[in-house]
Structures are given as structure tokens and as C-alpha cells.
Design a protein around this motif. Sequence first.
Motif, short mmCIF file in Angstrom:
data_model
loop_
_atom_site.label_atom_id
_atom_site.label_comp_id
_atom_site.label_asym_id
_atom_site.label_seq_id
_atom_site.Cartn_x
_atom_site.Cartn_y
_atom_site.Cartn_z
N ASP A 122 65.16 52.95 -35.55
CA ASP A 122 65.08 52.13 -36.74
C ASP A 122 66.49 51.80 -37.24
O ASP A 122 67.49 52.23 -36.66
CB ASP A 122 64.24 52.80 -37.83
N LYS A 123 66.56 51.04 -38.31
CA LYS A 123 67.86 50.53 -38.76
C LYS A 123 68.74 51.63 -39.33
O LYS A 123 69.96 51.48 -39.41
CB LYS A 123 67.65 49.43 -39.79
N GLN A 124 68.15 52.72 -39.76
CA GLN A 124 68.93 53.80 -40.35
C GLN A 124 69.44 54.82 -39.33
O GLN A 124 70.04 55.81 -39.69
CB GLN A 124 68.08 54.54 -41.41
N TYR A 156 53.05 57.17 -24.74
CA TYR A 156 53.90 57.69 -23.67
C TYR A 156 55.38 57.48 -23.98
O TYR A 156 56.20 58.40 -23.90
CB TYR A 156 53.55 57.01 -22.34
N THR A 157 55.76 56.25 -24.32
CA THR A 157 57.16 55.92 -24.53
C THR A 157 57.73 56.70 -25.71
O THR A 157 58.87 57.17 -25.66
CB THR A 157 57.31 54.41 -24.76
N ARG A 158 56.96 56.84 -26.76
CA ARG A 158 57.43 57.57 -27.94
C ARG A 158 57.71 59.03 -27.59
O ARG A 158 58.76 59.58 -27.95
CB ARG A 158 56.38 57.48 -29.05
N GLN A 217 65.95 60.81 -31.16
CA GLN A 217 65.59 59.40 -31.18
C GLN A 217 64.12 59.19 -31.47
O GLN A 217 63.25 59.75 -30.80
CB GLN A 217 65.95 58.78 -29.81
N HIS A 218 63.83 58.38 -32.48
CA HIS A 218 62.47 57.99 -32.82
C HIS A 218 62.38 56.47 -32.63
O HIS A 218 62.96 55.72 -33.41
CB HIS A 218 62.13 58.36 -34.26
N ILE A 219 61.68 56.04 -31.62
CA ILE A 219 61.63 54.61 -31.33
C ILE A 219 60.71 53.89 -32.32
O ILE A 219 59.89 54.51 -33.00
CB ILE A 219 61.16 54.34 -29.89
#
Length: 463
Positions: free
Chosen positions: A238-240, A285-287, A298-300
Amino acid sequence: MANPVKRPSIPRRCAGVAFAMGMLAQCGPAAFAQQGAPPRAGEMRALLVGIDEYQYVPRLKGSAADIRDLESTLRNLGVRDLRVMLNGAATRGSLLVEMDAIAQRAQAGDTVFLSLSGHGAQEPERVKGSEPDGMDEVFLLAGFDPASRERNGEKILDKEFNHFVKKVEERGARVLFVADTCSGGGLARSVDPRGEEMSYRAVKYTAIADNLTPVSSRTDALMSPADFKASSFLAAVDKQSKAPEIRVAGVGYRGALSYAVARGLEGAADLNGDGRITTAELFEYTRQVTYQLSDQRQHIVTVGAEGKDAAQDVIVQMDRGISVQGIEPGKPPVGQAPPPVPSTSSQKPPAGSTQSPPPAPKANNAAAPSPAAGAAIRVASLDGQASHFSGLSLQIPFQVVAANDSPDMVWDPAKRDVLVGGDVIARNISRNDLPSVIERMAAVRLLKARATRSPQAIRVNPD
């Protein structure tokens, strides 16, 4: 045209989502079959852009490898209209030509896969009122120079990606956008300075005037999520937050999102084994895999398409002639592109790009590097003394390297800490304790490799 002031309250996204949705993307990964409609015979087309070799800002390590990996995966899925742009080949002029060309080739029912790996940044908005925080997001190209009026234009604005997505959708097609980059968010988990120096896919600078003339219009800049009906997005963070580059054992430096998407589309995201990959399955899966590979850094961002049932929205299904090869335990997934095969196509791609050849024989996949735990654990001592590891008795292989030579773990003999990347993973570790730490490191690597092939859901129940 939507009123930019009356947008819904949605968490601010990373540059990857903002590139195509003005920071308010509301679509999920593109499906090859729309919900409620019969299976489409549309073609998948791809434009993949990866940049490591920046000339005037810090270089990266794994962006080009991300793209080669995705190229190989898409090739094995049968994608033939595939353009790859790496490093200096991705100039502003050549990339805009490629984007326009693939949009023109898109036909009703097609999916255009657009993937970006490289640096992102933020600049003051060019169209007033188009961004809630007044900042545009940009994707930086290899020749970008923040101090040069001329070279400062080597970038693509988020609103120009809006323009591209709109053109694709006007032709009855859709875009699947994977952005392994970020806009320069300020928050990241603190990194211990004794560990490996981490590289992040974000650059901060003071914007100066440039000679750039956007291809996007004011209408493109003011688009809201409702203006995009079919296209979809995954963003690294995310942006933060910041998107780190990670080192996958036996493979090398990568973006965790790109690596997870490639493995997912190969078949690992088919969580229920029914031969189809849905939006919900790819998201889950990707998360999970990105979170695990990045050591929980990392949190997509995954945002589903409005009005679609993610559990039924099919991304890949085998009965449409797309071959999806499941990843068997012990078999390495594809990690790099197979050797080029001469193309029989008479169509010449636009300047500055390469046209991918037809799918190579699957036998070539055997040469792909494995992220499994078979490689030796690379260990280093912070004081540079390799003798600390002499005579250690272990059940698994290990290799002593310098602290600046990409070790898997670093031991600080003075403070008796063990570091992995920028994290302290163990404290009060004596020399005699090192074998157990190294063996646990190997076990964690094995678990990551297994989880990449077949992630397991973890739930915490009350009591």
C-alpha cells in the motif's frame, strides 16, 4: 465523468494500483471468463517491463529477473503475443509505443497482462483535484534523472496508465496489472544496520520542471473506479509501505509479488485442484506467499472486481486450451526463461522491445533453478573471521562467505546475535549454538519452498 471530490473512502494504494486507477483501483485480477457469460475464446497478450540498471538513482537487483520469470510462465501458458522490455530498452518513447500497439492489437474477449518491476515515486499532481493528497504516482525508467529537466521526463505517469487501460477496455478487452513497485511510502519495518542492506523499489526526490507532455487527458486523470468495468490489479504494497527486494534461496533476488504471481499462474494457486484458478484463489495464494517470502514485511494490495464473485471468477481454466502444469512436491517451479527459440512471426515489433518466440518445449523447464532447500546455507561472521565456523558438526551443508556476499545469516560474535536480512532472529548465541541455528535456518527455507508450492491456510479459533 466522475466527480473527483465525491469518491468513496478507500485506503490509499501503492503506485502500482494508482498507475491505472488514480490511486482508487477497485478491480481484481483479470478473469479470462466473465461471471455469468460463456467461456471466451479471447487471447492473452502481455507487456512486461523490468528495470534494474538505473543510471541516476539507486539500482535494483531483481526486477529483470521478475520479468524473465513471468515471461517463462506466460510462455508455458501458451501466450504468443508477448513483449519484454528490460532496462535501457524501456525508454518513455518506446514504452508508450508498445502500450499503444498492444492496445490496438487487443480484441474483444482478450486479456492484456501488464507487469511492471522497478522504482516508483510520487510527484505533485498535474491535474488539480485528481488526487486526494495532491500527489501523482510515477513509474521511473532507466534513464530517469531527478536533477535534469530533460532526463526527468523518463517516467510514465499514473494517469497515462489510466489512458492505456481505457483504450483496452474500449476494444472489449481487459487488463491484468501486476505492479511490483511502490510510490515511496515512508513506513517499513526497521532494518538492523548490521544485517544485509535491503533495497526498496521506491525513490524520493524533489520534483523539478520537465519537458514531458502526457498522453493522458484531463478525463483520464479524473477517472474513478466505476469507470473501469473489467480490468484488475495486484500491487506490491500500500502507499504507506515500501516494497523490499528479497532473495529466494536457489533463485536469487526477486520481487516477492512477481515471484508469487508466476508460481500461482503455473498452477500453485489452484488451491482446490479443480483445474481452474479463480480470482479468490490467486488472491489467497499470492497474499500468503508474498507475506512468507518477505519475512512478514510485505502486505500486498488485492482488490476484487466490483460486482464479481471472486470465488467463481475464473482466471485460468485448462479446458480452454491453456495448459496449466501443477507443481509437484520436489519438482522446481519455473524460475527463468528457457533459451530463446527463433521466431517464425513476420511481424516486426516496435523499436525498443523484444518479441517473445513461440512456446519452447517443456523439456527446457528442467533447467530452471529451484527455490528448494537443497543449496548450502551461506553463513558469515560480522567480524570477518571464517575460523568461527571451523569444526562445526552439522547434518546439512553450509558455506562460509563474507558478510557483504549475500549470506543467508550473519553471526555477530561480539553481541552474540544472529541476523537474517535486516532482522535479529536469535540472541545470546554462542559458537557452540550455531549448528542448531543453521539447521533451523535450513528448515525455514524448506518450509518456505513447500509453502510456495502448496500454501496452507492457518486459522486461530477462540479458546
